[in-house]
Design an enzyme around this catalytic site. Structure first.
Site, PDB file in Angstrom:
ATOM      1  N   THR A  58       0.758  -1.206  -0.101  1.00 41.41           N
ATOM      2  CA  THR A  58      -0.035  -0.055   0.091  1.00 41.41           C
ATOM      3  C   THR A  58       0.862   1.179  -0.082  1.00 41.41           C
ATOM      4  OG1 THR A  58      -1.557  -1.092   1.094  1.00 41.41           O
ATOM      5  CG2 THR A  58      -1.894   1.055   1.473  1.00 41.41           C
ATOM      6  N   LYS A  60      -7.294   1.505  -2.684  1.00 38.37           N
ATOM      7  CA  LYS A  60      -7.076   0.971  -1.506  1.00 38.37           C
ATOM      8  C   LYS A  60      -7.183   2.509  -0.577  1.00 38.37           C
ATOM      9  CE  LYS A  60      -5.276  -1.281   2.017  1.00 38.37           C
ATOM     10  NZ  LYS A  60      -4.203  -2.016   2.112  1.00 38.37           N
ATOM     11  N   LYS A  95       0.009   5.294   8.194  1.00 36.26           N
ATOM     12  CA  LYS A  95       0.821   5.418   7.132  1.00 36.26           C
ATOM     13  C   LYS A  95      -0.017   5.692   6.013  1.00 36.26           C
ATOM     14  CE  LYS A  95       1.816   1.945   4.466  1.00 36.26           C
ATOM     15  NZ  LYS A  95       2.115   0.802   3.829  1.00 36.26           N
TER      16      LYS A  95
END
Lengths: 300, 300
Positions: A95, A170, A238
């Site tokens: 990701t 995502k 993150k």
């Protein structure tokens, strides 16, 4: 098929294992050699650098930690792009940043290779069981070529658009989870303050219009004080940072996301980085209590 | 059983109809006579005031609009409490204030009656199909006595605690929906800005850890521009106001709820009060666009 695999953490090791099971020839690299041990014992070939893993491979997968790691794996001195075969397909499943995915796709094309971004959701369980959702960005031809390999790792596999589209999807996923989580946490805080049983509240509201994966799976953990990570706050923060960065780049105000990200930053400040995303409950509970906190977050 | 029924709006008319179907004798009152017409045609007896509906009834149900209406129905000059039979059970199914539920339970007890608060979720579809979730607060004995009547209206029926506990549970439900909705809206705004198909994003993220009733049911409506009400913003804002009032009363900071409530207030300011809760998308879309708005909210 001859496959390079870079990144054998909890997710990567399970995913690569499925490719070994399917009879493919795996060339693996990982920053920490020990974490590749189990795959090597099962027949994978150890490689000292990403470049060595990529050499001669028809497809190269990567799943590492942060965008900076992705950059190093592909663009470093011993990076994948220094050794990639013409015609190869490169697939980053980390990701990571949509803009980096686009940049890497351009650089791969200059070397006559094709790059896909293909982040996943489904966590370590999905990785182990081969039931991940795989959100892919890039060229259709490369997607179709890699599809049988994706099928070994996931049960829902979709090409969402060109380079970066997998990462964008995502991000949409993580943005949705973020605000859902603050809803879960505040709902359960309210319930407790009102003297209700959190478990009974989850049982009745979790099946209707308020229902979500989060309330039904993480709600009971909150109710029992279980803050063990399904997905660590460190990694979630993150992801939220990437989403906010991308939203800023396109001048998109997302006030809900911004608020939740701040409370997750507070979670890290409070020593909860390695706890599960449900430990957001601790932060908002702490906001609503007079007790001093001295234990770095292990109080309920 | 001889039953008083007060409030024959969309929800109340369906719910009361199930009691008629089960063979009960219904005495109905509604502010607007016309909305009780269908029930009267099916055998219910019209009553000119709540007091008349309550007279001689073993159980009295109410489902009206706002807490101020509940207060009028029970405490007004011709209110239920002026005429309630000793031993009767009173059941307010309006989504209303927990503190009012406690006050009414006390006043009912002074008249040797028992009051339950029993708000529902499941919307007009749930009311029509008799599949509502019914969240009940009050005494166990009264709950058990009314249970067979609840069974005609709902499929999930739970006694959550003493007086007010039903309302508190409904508030936990609405708090959870509120933040989930801003997550849905921001996720889809991000997806569109990133050039993704909102429908394809919903299809892949709606079945995993980001999944919720809201993304899977209201997400596709947002994607197609359908802002018709399943549940009207006007009513949702009422509920969020009750939740915030109760949270303030107990000094409970719920920053996610407070933020979302503000955007729903903006929705009302923009003329979206009678649109569905998914029209929150319009507000955040408007926040992120340079186009002037001249049409009171019907632009996508």
């Amino acid at each position: 098929m001859k496959i390079g695999w870079i990144g054998t953490g909890i997710m990567g090791a399970s995913m690569a294992g499925h490719l070994l099971d399917a009879g493919h020839e795996l060339r693996v690299f990982n920053r920490t050699h020990a974490k590749a041990r189990a795959l090597i014992d099962r027949g994978a070939t150890w490689c000292d650098t990403p470049a060595v893993a990529a050499r001669g491979a028809e497809v190269v997968f990567s799943i590492v930690g942060y965008p900076v790691d992705v950059r190093e794996v592909y663009l470093g001195d011993d990076g994948v792009l220094s050794a990639v075969e013409s015609g190869a397909v490169l697939v980053d499943m980390t990701t990571s940043e949509p803009q980096l995915a686009i940049e890497l796709a351009d650089l791969a094309a200059e070397r006559s290779a094709t790059m896909l971004d293909a982040p996943v959701s489904g966590g370590d369980t999905g990785a182990r069981n081969g039931t991940l959702a795989i959100m892919v960005g890039g060229e259709d031809r490369a997607f179709r070529r890699v599809y049988p390999l994706f099928e070994a790792m996931g049960s829902t596999i979709r090409l969402m658009g060109g380079p970066g589209a997998g990462q964008h999807t995502k991000m949409a996923n993580q943005i949705l989870i973020a605000s859902t989580m603050i809803g879960v946490v505040e709902s359960l805080l309210y319930a407790r303050r009102a003297g209700l049983s959190q478990d009974e509240v989850i049982a009745i509201i979790g099946s209707g219009a308020a229902g979500s994966w989060s309330i039904n799976n993480l709600g009971p953990r909150i109710a029992s004080g279980d803050m063990n990570p399904g997905f660590m706050i460190r990694h979630f923060v993150k992801d939220l940072g990437i989403a906010l960065k991308e939203a800023r780049r396109t001048s998109l105000a997302l006030p809900g996301l911004a608020l939740v990200e701040q409370f997750y930053q507070a979670a890290i400040a409070q020593g909860l980085a390695d706890r599960g995303t449900q430990a957001l409950y601790r932060v908002l509970d702490g906001l609503n209590t007079a007790e001093p906190r001295a234990d770095g977050g292990d109080r309920r």
